[in-house]
Design a protein around this motif. Structure first.
Motif, short mmCIF file in Angstrom:
data_model
loop_
_atom_site.label_atom_id
_atom_site.label_comp_id
_atom_site.label_asym_id
_atom_site.label_seq_id
_atom_site.Cartn_x
_atom_site.Cartn_y
_atom_site.Cartn_z
N ALA A 160 0.84 -1.20 0.00
CA ALA A 160 0.00 0.00 0.00
C ALA A 160 0.88 1.25 0.00
O ALA A 160 1.09 1.87 1.05
CB ALA A 160 -0.93 0.00 1.21
N PRO A 161 1.41 1.62 -1.17
CA PRO A 161 2.22 2.84 -1.23
C PRO A 161 1.39 4.09 -0.98
O PRO A 161 0.16 4.07 -1.14
CB PRO A 161 2.76 2.82 -2.67
CG PRO A 161 1.77 2.00 -3.43
CD PRO A 161 1.26 0.97 -2.47
N THR A 192 -4.74 -0.74 -1.79
CA THR A 192 -3.50 -0.74 -2.59
C THR A 192 -2.82 0.63 -2.64
O THR A 192 -1.71 0.74 -3.16
CB THR A 192 -3.80 -1.18 -4.03
OG1 THR A 192 -4.83 -0.34 -4.58
CG2 THR A 192 -4.25 -2.63 -4.06
N ARG A 193 -3.46 1.67 -2.11
CA ARG A 193 -2.82 2.98 -2.04
C ARG A 193 -3.49 3.80 -0.95
O ARG A 193 -4.71 3.72 -0.76
CB ARG A 193 -2.90 3.74 -3.37
CG ARG A 193 -1.96 4.95 -3.40
CD ARG A 193 -2.06 5.70 -4.71
NE ARG A 193 -3.21 6.61 -4.74
CZ ARG A 193 -3.47 7.47 -5.71
NH1 ARG A 193 -2.67 7.53 -6.76
NH2 ARG A 193 -4.52 8.26 -5.65
N ASN A 219 0.36 8.07 -1.89
CA ASN A 219 0.21 8.79 -3.15
C ASN A 219 1.41 9.66 -3.46
O ASN A 219 1.67 9.99 -4.62
CB ASN A 219 -1.06 9.64 -3.13
CG ASN A 219 -1.05 10.67 -2.01
OD1 ASN A 219 -0.79 10.33 -0.85
ND2 ASN A 219 -1.34 11.92 -2.32
N SER A 251 -7.37 3.61 -1.85
CA SER A 251 -7.70 2.94 -3.12
C SER A 251 -7.81 1.44 -2.91
O SER A 251 -7.09 0.85 -2.10
CB SER A 251 -6.63 3.25 -4.17
OG SER A 251 -6.59 4.63 -4.46
N ASP A 260 -3.87 7.71 0.34
CA ASP A 260 -3.67 9.12 -0.01
C ASP A 260 -3.57 9.96 1.26
O ASP A 260 -4.46 9.89 2.12
CB ASP A 260 -4.84 9.63 -0.86
CG ASP A 260 -4.82 9.06 -2.27
OD1 ASP A 260 -3.97 8.19 -2.55
OD2 ASP A 260 -5.66 9.47 -3.08
#
Length: 247
Positions: A99-100, A136-137, A102, A177, A139
């Motif tokens: 989970a990078p 998965t992301r 943003n 996300s 922010d």
């Protein structure tokens, strides 16, 4: 008198047991040993805050642990950045492999460590439970910022003290996300979808947001969300080092 004696005896026995565990005379599983090193892979329990607090005070161990958690980061040199502002044992964090973020963000290791625990043991399980998919992301709206607390009021009405953002001890999260490519979960849009009365149904997104908000309260000293005030209508504020608050 007898009750006092019994209570004193129990207290002494507990102290003796604690010392025996600390000295290694009595072996207990690391999960239940308050002097054991924090294990990122272990689900949090009632001893996690003790181990977490100790790791946050030990810079090398803190960095090692966020590395073990799969966090992608670069250490940042310590420096004073302004009046009441500084970076100490800070990193430029890109997120986790799964989970990078943003965008990279400047954070102290003190806040990156509970963030790693929260992502693994709160965020992803809640996403699977309520959304049926993984995140998965993540922010964010910012970490380090040399500024005062933002209250929405004039400085003369209060709020003139430095924010935890000024020492990189806070992070603001706004949206998440999904792996199934469904609509991203947004604080501004989806928090208000929770039921306001017993006859109203909640959405999976709102239930997910409330679950990760509550879970954050067990790992961070301060957690503020949309119910706190209008300034936080679009994000969770997660911080360490300040007063305990779960709003």
């Amino acid at each position: 008198m007898l009750l006092r004696f019994a209570a004193a005896l129990c207290f002494v026995a507990l102290l003796a047991l604690g010392w025996a565990v600390h000295a290694g005379w009595v072996v207990v599983p690391p999960r239940f040993n308050p002097w054991a090193r924090l294990d990122i892979s272990e689900p949090p329990n009632w001893l996690t805050r003790i181990k977490l607090g100790r790791a946050q005070r030990e810079p090398a161990q803190c960095l090692a642990l966020i590395g073990e958690a799969g966090m992608r980061f670069e250490p940042v040199p310590d420096r004073v950045t302004g009046e009441g502002c500084a970076l100490e044992n800070a990193v430029r964090l890109q997120g986790t492999n799964g989970a990078p973020l943003n965008a990279p963000v400047l954070l102290s290791c003190r806040v990156a460590l509970p963030l790693a625990l929260w992502e693994r043991h709160v965020l992803q399980p809640a996403a699977l439970q309520h959304l049926g998919t993984r995140i998965t992301r993540i922010d964010h709206l910012g970490g380090y910022a040399c500024r005062n607390v933002v209250t929405g009021r004039a400085p003369s009405e209060g709020g003139g003290r430095r924010s935890r953002h000024a020492t990189a001890d806070a992070l603001d999260l706004a949206a998440f996300s999904r792996a199934d490519r469904g609509r991203a979960v947004s604080l501004r849009r989806d928090w208000a979808e929770a039921p306001q009365g017993p006859s109203q149904a909640s959405t999976p997104e709102a239930e997910f947001l409330r679950a990760i908000h509550q879970g954050a309260c067990g790992l961070f000293e301060g957690v503020l969300g949309p119910d706190y005030n209008a300034v936080h209508a679009d994000h969770f504020h997660l911080e360490v080092g300040g007063w305990r608050s779960c709003r």
